[in-house]
Design an enzyme around this catalytic site. Structure first.
Site, short mmCIF file in Angstrom:
data_model
loop_
_atom_site.label_atom_id
_atom_site.label_comp_id
_atom_site.label_asym_id
_atom_site.label_seq_id
_atom_site.Cartn_x
_atom_site.Cartn_y
_atom_site.Cartn_z
N THR A 151 0.83 -1.21 0.00
CA THR A 151 0.00 0.00 0.00
C THR A 151 0.86 1.25 0.00
N GLY A 190 2.61 -2.90 8.32
CA GLY A 190 2.83 -3.15 9.74
C GLY A 190 4.31 -3.39 10.02
N GLU A 433 -6.26 -5.90 3.87
CA GLU A 433 -6.23 -7.04 2.97
C GLU A 433 -7.33 -6.96 1.93
C1 LIG Z 1 -8.94 -8.41 16.58
C2 LIG Z 1 -7.96 -9.25 15.84
C3 LIG Z 1 -7.05 -8.37 15.06
C4 LIG Z 1 -5.75 -9.00 14.81
C5 LIG Z 1 -5.20 -8.41 13.57
C6 LIG Z 1 -3.89 -7.78 13.66
C7 LIG Z 1 -3.63 -6.89 12.78
C8 LIG Z 1 -4.67 -6.51 11.78
C9 LIG Z 1 -4.15 -5.52 10.92
C10 LIG Z 1 -3.66 -5.79 9.71
C11 LIG Z 1 -3.70 -7.05 8.99
C12 LIG Z 1 -2.30 -7.42 8.55
C13 LIG Z 1 -1.78 -6.97 7.40
C14 LIG Z 1 -2.51 -6.22 6.38
C15 LIG Z 1 -1.93 -6.24 5.14
C16 LIG Z 1 -2.52 -5.56 4.03
O1 LIG Z 1 -3.53 -4.89 4.07
S1 LIG Z 1 -1.63 -5.87 2.59
C17 LIG Z 1 -2.41 -4.92 1.36
C18 LIG Z 1 -3.76 -5.50 0.99
N1 LIG Z 1 -4.18 -4.86 -0.21
C19 LIG Z 1 -5.15 -5.39 -0.99
O2 LIG Z 1 -5.77 -6.38 -0.67
C20 LIG Z 1 -5.39 -4.68 -2.29
C21 LIG Z 1 -6.79 -4.89 -2.80
N2 LIG Z 1 -6.80 -4.79 -4.25
C22 LIG Z 1 -6.67 -5.91 -5.03
O3 LIG Z 1 -6.51 -7.04 -4.60
C23 LIG Z 1 -6.75 -5.68 -6.53
O4 LIG Z 1 -6.39 -4.42 -6.88
C24 LIG Z 1 -8.18 -5.94 -7.06
C25 LIG Z 1 -8.52 -7.40 -6.80
C26 LIG Z 1 -9.19 -5.03 -6.36
C27 LIG Z 1 -8.23 -5.64 -8.52
O5 LIG Z 1 -7.31 -6.49 -9.16
P1 LIG Z 1 -6.72 -6.02 -10.55
O6 LIG Z 1 -5.75 -7.00 -11.01
O7 LIG Z 1 -6.29 -4.63 -10.41
O8 LIG Z 1 -7.95 -6.02 -11.52
P2 LIG Z 1 -9.12 -7.03 -11.78
O9 LIG Z 1 -10.24 -6.81 -10.79
O10 LIG Z 1 -9.41 -6.87 -13.20
O11 LIG Z 1 -8.53 -8.53 -11.55
C28 LIG Z 1 -7.96 -9.16 -12.67
C29 LIG Z 1 -8.17 -10.64 -12.56
O12 LIG Z 1 -7.39 -11.11 -11.47
C30 LIG Z 1 -8.20 -11.83 -10.56
N3 LIG Z 1 -7.67 -11.61 -9.21
C31 LIG Z 1 -7.57 -10.43 -8.56
N4 LIG Z 1 -7.02 -10.61 -7.35
C32 LIG Z 1 -6.77 -11.95 -7.23
C33 LIG Z 1 -6.21 -12.77 -6.18
N5 LIG Z 1 -5.81 -12.23 -4.99
N6 LIG Z 1 -6.08 -14.09 -6.42
C34 LIG Z 1 -6.50 -14.62 -7.60
N7 LIG Z 1 -7.06 -13.91 -8.64
C35 LIG Z 1 -7.17 -12.58 -8.43
C36 LIG Z 1 -9.59 -11.24 -10.73
O13 LIG Z 1 -10.58 -12.16 -10.30
C37 LIG Z 1 -9.60 -11.05 -12.24
O14 LIG Z 1 -9.77 -12.30 -12.82
P3 LIG Z 1 -10.68 -12.39 -14.14
O15 LIG Z 1 -10.08 -11.45 -15.10
O16 LIG Z 1 -12.07 -12.00 -13.71
O17 LIG Z 1 -10.59 -13.84 -14.53
C1 FAD Z 2 -4.48 -1.53 10.57
C2 FAD Z 2 -3.98 -1.56 9.13
C3 FAD Z 2 -2.90 -2.37 8.80
C4 FAD Z 2 -2.45 -2.40 7.46
N1 FAD Z 2 -1.35 -3.17 7.15
C5 FAD Z 2 -0.88 -3.15 5.88
C6 FAD Z 2 0.30 -3.89 5.55
O1 FAD Z 2 0.91 -4.55 6.40
N2 FAD Z 2 0.77 -3.83 4.27
C7 FAD Z 2 0.12 -3.10 3.29
O2 FAD Z 2 0.59 -3.09 2.17
N3 FAD Z 2 -1.01 -2.41 3.58
C8 FAD Z 2 -1.52 -2.41 4.84
N4 FAD Z 2 -2.65 -1.71 5.14
C9 FAD Z 2 -3.31 -0.91 4.09
C10 FAD Z 2 -4.60 -1.56 3.62
O3 FAD Z 2 -4.31 -2.67 2.85
C11 FAD Z 2 -5.35 -0.49 2.81
O4 FAD Z 2 -5.81 0.50 3.72
C12 FAD Z 2 -6.54 -1.10 2.05
O5 FAD Z 2 -6.05 -1.89 1.00
C13 FAD Z 2 -7.46 -0.02 1.47
O6 FAD Z 2 -6.74 0.91 0.68
P1 FAD Z 2 -6.79 2.47 1.01
O7 FAD Z 2 -6.65 2.66 2.47
O8 FAD Z 2 -5.85 3.14 0.13
O9 FAD Z 2 -8.29 2.89 0.62
P2 FAD Z 2 -8.73 3.24 -0.91
O10 FAD Z 2 -8.35 2.13 -1.80
O11 FAD Z 2 -8.32 4.60 -1.22
O12 FAD Z 2 -10.33 3.21 -0.73
C14 FAD Z 2 -10.94 4.24 0.04
C15 FAD Z 2 -12.43 3.98 0.01
O13 FAD Z 2 -12.89 4.17 -1.32
C16 FAD Z 2 -13.88 3.20 -1.67
N5 FAD Z 2 -13.41 2.46 -2.84
C17 FAD Z 2 -12.12 2.37 -3.27
N6 FAD Z 2 -12.05 1.62 -4.39
C18 FAD Z 2 -13.32 1.25 -4.70
C19 FAD Z 2 -13.91 0.46 -5.73
N7 FAD Z 2 -13.18 -0.09 -6.69
N8 FAD Z 2 -15.24 0.28 -5.69
C20 FAD Z 2 -16.00 0.82 -4.69
N9 FAD Z 2 -15.51 1.56 -3.67
C21 FAD Z 2 -14.18 1.77 -3.69
C22 FAD Z 2 -14.06 2.30 -0.44
O14 FAD Z 2 -15.16 2.78 0.32
C23 FAD Z 2 -12.76 2.51 0.33
O15 FAD Z 2 -12.95 2.35 1.76
C24 FAD Z 2 -3.11 -1.64 6.46
C25 FAD Z 2 -4.21 -0.85 6.80
C26 FAD Z 2 -4.65 -0.80 8.13
C27 FAD Z 2 -5.84 0.05 8.47
#
Ligand SMILES: CCCCC/C=C\C/C=C\C/C=C\C=C\C(=O)SCCNC(=O)CCNC(=O)[C@H](O)C(C)(C)COP(=O)(O)OP(=O)(O)OC[C@H]1O[C@@H](n2cnc3c(N)ncnc32)[C@H](O)[C@@H]1OP(=O)(O)O
Ligand code: FAD
Length: 648
Positions: A151, A190, A433
């Protein structure tokens, strides 16, 4: 609070609240047997107890003083807990299940949680065999402390627009890492701020001027000698959050940081020495770590919800307030139907989520094994299921935990109730995630493809057979004629499948009609987004009652049938109410893990609330320094003015 008092605080008391004791005496099942089912087996219960003894023999894991700590202390305590777990893991050769269980017993309150949650799993999933041989020992022996940096300040959801670049330099056989704009700095990962010395950085791969999309790179951040940031690296903490403040979520700016070509993760793609880009496997294979964490989040959802349900149920049988009839003894608040409606869905959903997580984890393990063997056939279905369930379960957890907090009245608003922290710690699960509305759309996208297959009679994925079995009749034809029918799980499954069939095919029809009317696909998608998200969402009677509209607006239930379901739901709540305490006791949560004066096993709520009030930093002195600095002057002035007035 002195360490001695701290120990006394969590020691279970022989005096158990009589109301709570009576509830336990009337259990209609063997609580211990259910605990074994929840743990997975008697052996896993035994293992959990062993780990509880190990962790809770360490003062840092009993942290009652936590309620009035500054952020630096909270962070340092989280680091200390991390180190303890890492040392024990290395010493006792814990497997992933043991480590995950120990983290849970520590409430995941560990600063370097990403080491085992993402950093090591990413190496296992995205590195070539040669790279795994080199990097895994360094990560498992904790020489490399890592994070997963994807991110950025400007982008979290839309991975295609991430701006960090990795440009191949064939002269020096290196990649040059850059954060070209302010929005490109990595933001949120994180343990990135102060703990990690290494990051897995997702960056746009540039070779000979061509962008080959997002790829993972291993980037050293800090010196292994003195932890100072390496040349070109600017890194730090992004500031306090609502909760999870032991974690140093950080920012990372890279200016011409050079890494060896071998630091590009090469399981799914590579750049050869002479600058050729080679792609292997499916291009989404690099998203594998995110799928794993989404599955983990469904487990964290169960853990958080069972914590909240335990606190709310135990407190609701201890708390007596008001009487139904004047002169009668005050009622246990759990006997109010409204209280049951607030608290018991969290209890029911806890059990449902435990089983759902287990089922999803089995699917994950099976598909992951296939992918590691090169077979990605079920990856798309796993992506759909993990996206939909992570989104739905995290959404429901946040909603039900807030209801549990509200059900505890004013005391639920005290930090010592533990439930406010639980709400705040679980809140980000709807965002991390993959933000929920985005993940629901991923599931909806897959659903639309299944509908398209069902319509032409092609085989559909195993989890979507209902698209073939349900008729499209526009009249409800499900047999629900009495309360007994509402308790039949096959009937309820049929109700959900019929509703799902109607909502999913309805969304598909709207989408298709929009496209046939000439609207472009992406505009049609956005204009029907709510229907598509609903198609990707749905647990038994309460789920029907809560989402009445979808069951009545589709040919699923008649109004009379719906009323039967509502009556059955209230009847079920009254039944569950009888066993509510044994059902939460079966989670067998140690008081230290639950961390709640309201939810403690002995039910001595008032004594514990008062004991914890003593730990308030404001109570260090009888008269707070603020009196001498500010209040005294105000009072003296008031007295002076009153004297003057009396002379007038
Ligand atoms: C109380 C208990 C608490 C304890 C917890 C402690 C801590 C909690 C805090 C944090 C948690 C820990 C860590 C957090 C880490 C993170 O947040 S890491 C960052 C996470 N970020 C994301 O998840 C990003 C989200 N965005 C996406 O995944 C992609 O941009 C999105 C899927 C939205 C779009 O994909 P994109 O490729 O840009 O376009 P498409 O929508 O066209 O997808 C193309 C095709 O690919 C397939 N696909 C997409 N993703 C996946 C996947 N992961 N696996 C398999 N396939 C995937 C999608 O289905 C499309 O396929 P088709 O073309 O339809 O066949
Ligand atoms: C506690 C915590 C821990 C994290 N840890 C990690 C980590 O370890 N590693 C890491 O890489 N990231 C981490 N993240 C980041 C996290 O993965 C992102 O916050 C998450 O993917 C959302 O992206 P963003 O915050 O940029 O929101 P954006 O993508 O900017 O989205 C903002 C809002 O816009 C709307 N929106 C955006 N896109 C769309 C769409 N396509 N359709 C409809 N609505 C939409 C939704 O309402 C969304 O809430 C962490 C976040 C938090 C809060």
């Amino acid at each position: 609070m002195a360490a001695a008092n701290r120990d006394a605080f969590w020691a279970p008391s022989s005096k158990v609240n009589p109301d709570l004791a009576r509830e336990r005496e009337s259990a209609t099942f063997d609580v211990r047997e259910l605990t074994h089912i929840i743990d997975g087996s008697p052996d896993r219960t035994k293992r959990r107890k062993e780990l509880e003894n190990l962790l809770y023999s360490e003062p840092v894991f009993r942290d009652v003083g936590r309620l009035s700590m500054e952020r630096d202390e909270i962070y340092e305590q989280g680091v200390l807990k991390s180190i303890k777990l890492f040392e024990w893991s290395r010493k006792y050769k814990w497997d992933d299940d043991d480590f995950e269980l120990a983290s849970r017993l520590a409430n995941h309150d560990i600063s370097m949680s990403l080491q085992h949650a993402m950093f090591i799993p990413a190496i296992e999933r995205l590195a070539s065999d040669t790279q795994k041989a080199k990097w895994l020992p360094r990560a498992l022996h904790y020489e490399m402390i890592g994070t997963y940096a994807q991110t950025e300040l400007g982008h979290g959801t839309n991975l295609m627009e991430l701006e960090t670049t990795a440009t191949f330099d064939p002269e020096r056989n290196e990649f040059i890492m850059n954060s070209p704009t302010v929005t490109s700095m990595k933001w949120w990962p994180g343990a990135l701020g102060k703990s990690s010395n290494t990051a897995i950085v997702l960056a746009q791969l540039i070779v000979k001027g061509k962008n080959h999309g997002l790829h993972p790179f291993l980037v050293p951040l800090r010196s292994m000698e003195d932890h100072t940031p390496l040349p070109g690296i600017s890194v730090g903490d992004i500031g306090p959050k609502m909760a999870l403040n032991c974690i140093d979520n950080g920012f990372l700016i890279m200016k011409n940081v050079r890494i060896p070509r071998e630091n590009m993760f090469m399981k799914n793609a590579e750049v050869t020495r002479d600058g050729r880009f080679i792609s292997r496997g499916v291009d989404k294979a690099n998203y594998a770590t995110m799928v794993l964490v989404r599955v983990k989040i469904t487990r964290w959802a169960f853990e958080s919800l069972s914590d909240g349900a335990t606190t709310a149920v135990r407190y609701s049988v201890v708390r007596r307030q008001s009487s139904l009839k004047p002169g009668e003894r005050e009622l246990q608040v759990l006997d109010y139907q409204s209280q049951q409606y607030k608290v018991l869905p969290a209890l029911a959903a806890s059990y449902a989520f435990l089983m759902t997580n287990r089922s999803l984890h089995r699917l994950y393990d099976s598909v992951h094994a296939d992918i590691m063997a090169g077979n990605t056939k079920l990856l798309a279905e796993l992506h759909c299921q993990s996206s939909a369930l992570k989104a739905y379960m995290s959404e429901v957890v946040v909603q039900l935990l807030e209801l549990c907090r509200q059900a505890c009245g004013g005391h639920g608003y005290l930090a010592s109730s533990g439930i406010g922290l639980l709400c705040a710690s679980s809140a980000p699960l709807v965002t991390v995630e993959g933000e929920n509305s985005v993940l629901y759309q991923q599931a909806a996208r897959y659903l639309m493809k299944q509908v398209a297959k069902a319509v032409v009679g092609d085989p559909v994925a195993s989890g979507f057979q209902y698209l073939l079995t349900q008729s499209s009749s526009d009249r409800p034809d499900i047999r629900i004629q009495n309360l007994a029918d509402c308790g039949n799980l096959d009937t309820l499954l049929q109700v959900y499948q019929r509703m799902a069939f109607s909502v999913v095919t309805g969304a598909a029809r709207k989408l298709q009609m929009a496209i046939e009317s000439g609207v472009e696909q992406h505009v049609a998608w956005n204009n029907n987004m709510v229907s598509l998200i609903q198609a990707a969402r749905f647990y038994a009677l309460h789920g029907i009652a809560k989402e009445a509209g979808y069951f009545l607006a589709t040919p699923t239930l008649t109004p009379d049938q719906f009323e039967l379901v509502r009556a059955a739901e209230l009847q079920a709540m009254a039944k569950v109410r009888h066993d509510a305490v044994p059902l939460v006791d079966a989670f067998d949560l140690h008081d230290i893990c639950l961390h709640s004066a309201l939810g403690c096993y002995d039910g001595n709520v008032y004594e514990r609330l008062y004991a914890l009030a003593q730990t308030s930093s404001l109570n260090k002195t009888q008269v707070h320094p603020a009196y001498y600095k500010h209040i005294r002057g105000l009072v003296k002035d008031g007295q002076k003015q009153l004297r003057q007035q009396s002379k007038l």
